[in-house]
Design a protein around this motif. Sequence first.
Motif, PDB file in Angstrom:
ATOM      1  N   LEU A 228       0.510  -0.948   0.252  1.00 45.87           N
ATOM      2  CA  LEU A 228      -0.254   0.267  -0.131  1.00 45.87           C
ATOM      3  C   LEU A 228       0.684   1.537   0.035  1.00 45.87           C
ATOM      4  CD1 LEU A 228      -2.992  -0.990   2.050  1.00 45.87           C
ATOM      5  CD2 LEU A 228      -2.639  -1.041   0.437  1.00 45.87           C
ATOM      6  N   GLN A 233       1.613   2.774  -5.791  1.00 43.51           N
ATOM      7  CA  GLN A 233       0.150   3.077  -6.605  1.00 43.51           C
ATOM      8  C   GLN A 233      -0.274   3.929  -8.079  1.00 43.51           C
ATOM      9  OE1 GLN A 233      -1.979   1.443  -3.971  1.00 43.51           O
ATOM     10  NE2 GLN A 233      -0.314   1.165  -3.176  1.00 43.51           N
ATOM     11  N   ARG A 238      -2.888   8.080  -6.337  1.00 40.65           N
ATOM     12  CA  ARG A 238      -2.812   8.380  -4.873  1.00 40.65           C
ATOM     13  C   ARG A 238      -4.328   9.746  -4.660  1.00 40.65           C
ATOM     14  NH1 ARG A 238       3.955   8.654  -7.264  1.00 40.65           N
ATOM     15  NH2 ARG A 238       3.847   6.370  -7.890  1.00 40.65           N
ATOM     16  N   ILE A 241      -6.314   7.619  -1.604  1.00 40.88           N
ATOM     17  CA  ILE A 241      -5.248   7.173  -1.500  1.00 40.88           C
ATOM     18  C   ILE A 241      -5.525   8.633   0.061  1.00 40.88           C
ATOM     19  CG2 ILE A 241      -3.677   6.337  -0.236  1.00 40.88           C
ATOM     20  CD1 ILE A 241      -3.013   4.817  -2.840  1.00 40.88           C
ATOM     21  N   SER A 309       1.577   5.373   4.564  1.00 40.04           N
ATOM     22  CA  SER A 309       1.829   4.953   3.189  1.00 40.04           C
ATOM     23  C   SER A 309       3.354   5.750   1.900  1.00 40.04           C
ATOM     24  CB  SER A 309       0.732   5.186   1.954  1.00 40.04           C
ATOM     25  OG  SER A 309       0.698   6.356   1.714  1.00 40.04           O
TER      26      SER A 309
END
Length: 392
Positions: A228, A233, A238, A241, A309
């Motif tokens: 993750l 990603q 993004r 997220i 992240s």
Amino acid sequence: MATAASPSPRPVASLYARRSATAPRAVAAAGPHPPGFPRRFKPSAGGAPRSSLRVAASSSKVEPVEERPPAAPLADVPVPAADASPPGPSLEPPPQVSTGTWKWRGYNIRYQHAGTSGPALVLIHGFGANSDHWRKNIPVLAMTNRVYAIDLIGYGYSDKPNPRDIGENFYTFETWGEQLNTFCAEVVKGEAFFICNSIGGLVGLQAAVMEPQKCKGIVLLDISLRMLHIKKQPWFGRPFIKSFQSLLRNTVVGKVFFNAVATPESVKNILCQCYHDTSAVTDELVQIILQPGLDPGAVDVFLEFICYSGGPLPEELLPLVKCPVLVAWGEKDPWEPVELGRAYASFDTVEDFVVLPDVGHCPQDEAPELVNPLVQSFVQRHSPHPVPWCLL
């Protein structure tokens, strides 16, 4: 939860990463490796029989933490493989496991320790776990080593400062790496081997990069791939997220989610997902994971980490590490697939890549009869004074 009897002995498949060639051998058996490994990765298989001997660790002697002693371990004592032909294991009782507290940055840090001689080992747990997750390893490894298992700040029975009170970017691998290195300086009082599971592997690698002189070697058990991570990603995903992380951190949604997870039923279901042998998911294990997660502050730490992240990736840290590294992986790990983990065998610092058959994400707890001899063998061949066979 399955209640099947303990599985039969499992062979260990190993991929070696040294340049000279030698015949395949059983890696699970305790004892030194032969002088040199083939550079090309060749699988080998062997067996490490289970032992019926069970050991128990008593409660703490050194500053017990809030009167909560470590859970009594049920540990499998490793027995060398039959083809190695060493003497039988020592019949001496395993060392007593004690619990202590250590002050770091003004916070109370819980740790467990056992053993009075031999190389120092520091055991580092994964996300949501604590030093009790090593209860099947500490007394066995302490028969020939000085063993320490630490609760990272924010986890287990260590303090859980609120990230909102101390600023963002506190619960990071850099913070935990500093904690680990200071622990080695002030408690272990010297260099140590780091034995790590899941995100604990990132902590061990980060600490070894920050202060290389403190780490003699690292064993990575199913290290977190950090799938993750923002770098893994797609660019178009993004912003979503970040929005989701903000929702968890700053609204009631995050605490509702945590409350749904922090129940015995949910914890058991999660563990049954990551353990291949679900009979290892006992009520004791559920309480080991759940109980400290109900402490004040645990929800804030939980949400802070699942929204983390950034930070380093294993593939970024491994090239910077100066010490030898052994990577072991549960063949049936559903969270960190072994096929992705195999890529780490190509790093020069990684001397072994070992596949643990029919094992999930937490091999130290699910298959201690495979992990304990593997750790002992790694420590032995990287220590100046090898441990005699008669003590294993």
